[in-house]
Design a protein around this motif. Structure first.
Motif, mmCIF file in Angstrom:
data_model
loop_
_atom_site.group_PDB
_atom_site.id
_atom_site.type_symbol
_atom_site.label_atom_id
_atom_site.label_comp_id
_atom_site.label_asym_id
_atom_site.label_seq_id
_atom_site.Cartn_x
_atom_site.Cartn_y
_atom_site.Cartn_z
ATOM 1 N N LYS A 337 33.600 45.045 56.242
ATOM 2 C CA LYS A 337 32.894 44.171 57.034
ATOM 3 C C LYS A 337 32.527 42.764 56.342
ATOM 4 O O LYS A 337 32.278 42.796 55.088
ATOM 5 C CB LYS A 337 31.625 44.689 57.813
ATOM 6 C CG LYS A 337 31.054 44.009 58.845
ATOM 7 C CD LYS A 337 29.719 44.633 59.336
ATOM 8 C CE LYS A 337 29.135 43.866 60.495
ATOM 9 N NZ LYS A 337 27.786 44.449 60.920
ATOM 10 N N THR A 546 23.051 47.154 55.836
ATOM 11 C CA THR A 546 24.365 47.744 55.815
ATOM 12 C C THR A 546 24.298 49.115 56.531
ATOM 13 O O THR A 546 23.235 49.777 56.255
ATOM 14 C CB THR A 546 25.189 47.827 54.578
ATOM 15 O OG1 THR A 546 26.449 48.540 55.042
ATOM 16 C CG2 THR A 546 24.527 48.538 53.547
ATOM 17 N N ASP A 563 30.521 51.259 56.471
ATOM 18 C CA ASP A 563 31.406 50.200 56.291
ATOM 19 C C ASP A 563 30.863 49.842 54.639
ATOM 20 O O ASP A 563 29.767 50.480 54.277
ATOM 21 C CB ASP A 563 30.876 49.169 57.088
ATOM 22 C CG ASP A 563 29.298 48.631 57.130
ATOM 23 O OD1 ASP A 563 28.614 48.101 56.080
ATOM 24 O OD2 ASP A 563 28.512 48.591 58.095
ATOM 25 N N THR A 565 30.162 45.965 53.109
ATOM 26 C CA THR A 565 30.108 44.623 53.668
ATOM 27 C C THR A 565 30.062 43.853 52.525
ATOM 28 O O THR A 565 29.678 43.885 51.493
ATOM 29 C CB THR A 565 28.688 44.498 54.306
ATOM 30 O OG1 THR A 565 28.511 45.318 55.467
ATOM 31 C CG2 THR A 565 28.448 43.056 55.067
#
Length: 574
Positions: A337, A546, A563, A565
């Motif tokens: 992300k 996150t 994820d 990030t």
């Protein structure tokens, strides 16, 4: 305080017990037969799976052998996730049950009405055929008599009953006269027998024209609305049944046995006489009502069982599919992300600086070395300038999980990799892990900061370290820095954001929440944290949280995908 913990524990145990009982009842108790192997298996699972879940939760904290932890973890934790979605699906099923039963009832009623219409169109022709056959025997409304030699004469005055029951006529107490004939109006046939001194038996008739024929060999057959009666030397026996059943004489007792239609009214005679009603006659009313009630109850019970099984199968399919999807989401690794965060104090030469933020990897008895490798590959593909591992790396000791963490050596970033503790490190031996990650090439930031080109990077210990005298210390971490420079803080839990605001931090990077991990836990995470996931501003400080790269407990994520990030810093200076 101890009493409060005990009360909370009892409440949790009570809740889990109630939930398990509810799930057992709907999936097993309502859908299986008592004593069957399916019920026995389901009941055993209802006891074994919760015990494995408890074992999975406490085995690590209790220092159980790591091999045992792995045996308990997969079924124990997965059952917790499955239990959650089974309960939710079954609760939805409670609303579906009455709707499904009503639909089935309307469908069955429509089928019954259609069948009744078909029978009503066929019955007039059948009645006409029966009347024609009866007419060939005798004229409607007449009666004949016969003595034992076969002589036929006119019948005595008939006694008519206007109801639906058949009647019995005799010659009284010792009379020798002829026995009055019996007629019924509405389908009830009757038998007339000799008196005590041997009166003459008479014929029977109903308004449909059916007549009785008496034979001279001591037996007589009366035809009334399709009913056959038989007599032997001991007496008369009669029987009426729906849909023209045939009554066969059963020995010298004169009992009529059940015919093909199955609805029976028996009469036993010893020479005095017996009356039998056919079809709609009184003798069959009670039996017909009972059978009708049974016929109505059977479809209702069948509908209830069908609905219970349909809801159970549907709920199980939904829950299993959801857990399967969530497990696959975790095991395939985190997605990348990207966000951009503008910082007012960031110099132009640091514009575009990229930090790969990783949190909550949660290496343990389920997620091991292969999971670490997936995370490392995802991070390295982003080609970051700096890597920040913001806590909850492990759920276990260095001795058990050191090999699983080994792929972290392969992390690559221009300005290095940094690490701060999370609450789970303090459950697993924080000091050992701090030393071990340093050996793996990561730099721990324990209430300290370092200067990087364009900004200061600081890190604080997790609040769980307060129990060991190693909690967060913002004064130590940020007190002596140059406040004219931009600052980025690594802190595992978002709850320290207010301390970060006071310390003049520009950006805090956190994890811990997992974004709720499994829906509807997402709502709980939002209530328990200032920010559950994503970027928000608190005064002059921005907070990014996150969702993490792994999973705690059940290796399942629903509504909160894992994820890594990449936070790109942007300068607002022109």
């Amino acid at each position: 305080m101890v009493v409060l913990y005990v009360l909370i524990a009892l409440a949790v145990v009570g809740l889990l017990t109630g939930v398990h009982w509810y799930v057992w009842r709907r999936l097993v108790g309502d859908t299986t037969a008592r004593g069957g192997w399916v019920r026995r298996t389901g009941t055993a699972a209802a006891f074994v799976l919760p015990l494995m879940s408890v074992g999975a939760v406490i085995s690590g904290r209790a220092g159980a052998p790591f091999a045992l932890q792995r045996v308990l973890a997969w079924p124990g934790y997965l059952w917790l996730a499955l239990l959650l979605y089974l309960t939710l699906a079954l609760l939805v099923g409670e609303a579906v049950r009455p709707l499904l039963r009503a639909w089935l009832s309307r469908r069955d009623s429509a089928k019954s009405a259609k069948s009744a219409d078909v029978r009503s169109t066929e019955s007039p022709a059948a009645d006409a055929d029966a009347a024609a056959a009866a007419g060939r025997t005798t004229d409607a409304g007449s009666a004949v008599t016969a003595d034992k030699t076969g002589a036929v004469g006119p019948a005595p005055a008939a006694v008519r009953t206007e109801g639906r029951e058949g009647a019995v006529a005799g010659d009284g107490a010792g009379g020798d006269g002829p026995v009055g004939a019996v007629a019924s109006n509405g389908g009830g046939g009757a038998l007339a027998s000799e008196g005590a001194s041997g009166g003459v038996p008479t014929a029977l008739a109903d308004d449909s024209g059916a007549a009785a024929t008496v034979v001279p060999d001591g037996g007589a057959t009366a035809l009334a609305s399709g009913t056959v009666a038989a007599r032997d030397g001991a007496g008369w026996a009669g029987r009426a049944a729906v849909d023209s059943p045939v009554a066969a004489l059963d020995g010298p007792t004169g009992r009529a046995s059940e015919g093909a239609a199955g609805l029976v009214k028996d009469a036993v005679g010893d020479g005095e006489g017996a009356a039998v009603a056919s079809g709609a006659a009184a003798g069959s009313v009670s039996g017909g009502a009972a059978e009708a009630a049974a016929d109505g109850a059977a479809p209702a019970a069948s509908r209830r069982l069908f609905v219970a099984r349909a809801v159970a199968v549907g709920a199980t399919a939904v829950a299993a599919g959801t857990v399967g999807y969530g497990t696959n989401t975790v095991l395939r690794g985190p997605r990348v992300k990207r966000i951009t965060v503008p910082l007012a104090k960031l110099p132009r030469q640091a514009h575009g600086f990229r930090i790969a933020v990783v949190s909550d990897i949660h290496l343990g008895p389920i997620l091991g070395r292969a999971h670490t490798q997936r995370v490392v590959e995802a991070v390295n593909r982003t080609n970051p300038d700096l890597i920040a591992v913001v806590g909850d790396l492990v759920d276990g000791s260095v001795a058990d999980l050191g090999p699983a963490a080994e792929p972290l050596r392969a992390l690559r970033a221009r300005h290095g990799s940094y690490f701060v503790t999370g609450n789970h490190e303090y459950y697993s031996g924080a000091e050992e892990w701090v030393d071990h990650v340093r050996e793996l090439g990561l730099r721990p930031l324990e209430n300290e900061h370092t200067e990087l080109p364009g900004f200061d990077l600081a890190g604080v210990n997790d609040v769980a370290g307060e129990s060991e005298g190693q909690g967060p210390d913002f004064g130590k971490a940020l007190g002596d820095r140059d406040r004219s420079r931009a600052s980025v803080l690594l802190a595992h839990q978002p709850v320290v954001i207010h301390d970060a605001v006071k310390a003049g931090v520009d950006l805090q990077l956190s994890g811990h929440t997992h974004g709720g991990q499994v829906w509807p836990g997402t709502y709980v995470a939002e209530l328990a944290n200032p920010t559950a996931a994503g970027l928000e501003r608190y005064g002059d400080t921005q907070l990014y949280v996150t969702r993490g790269a792994g999973a705690w407990g059940p290796p399942v994520r629903v509504g909160a995908p894992p994820d890594v990030t990449v936070v790109e810093l942007a300068s607002t200076r022109t």
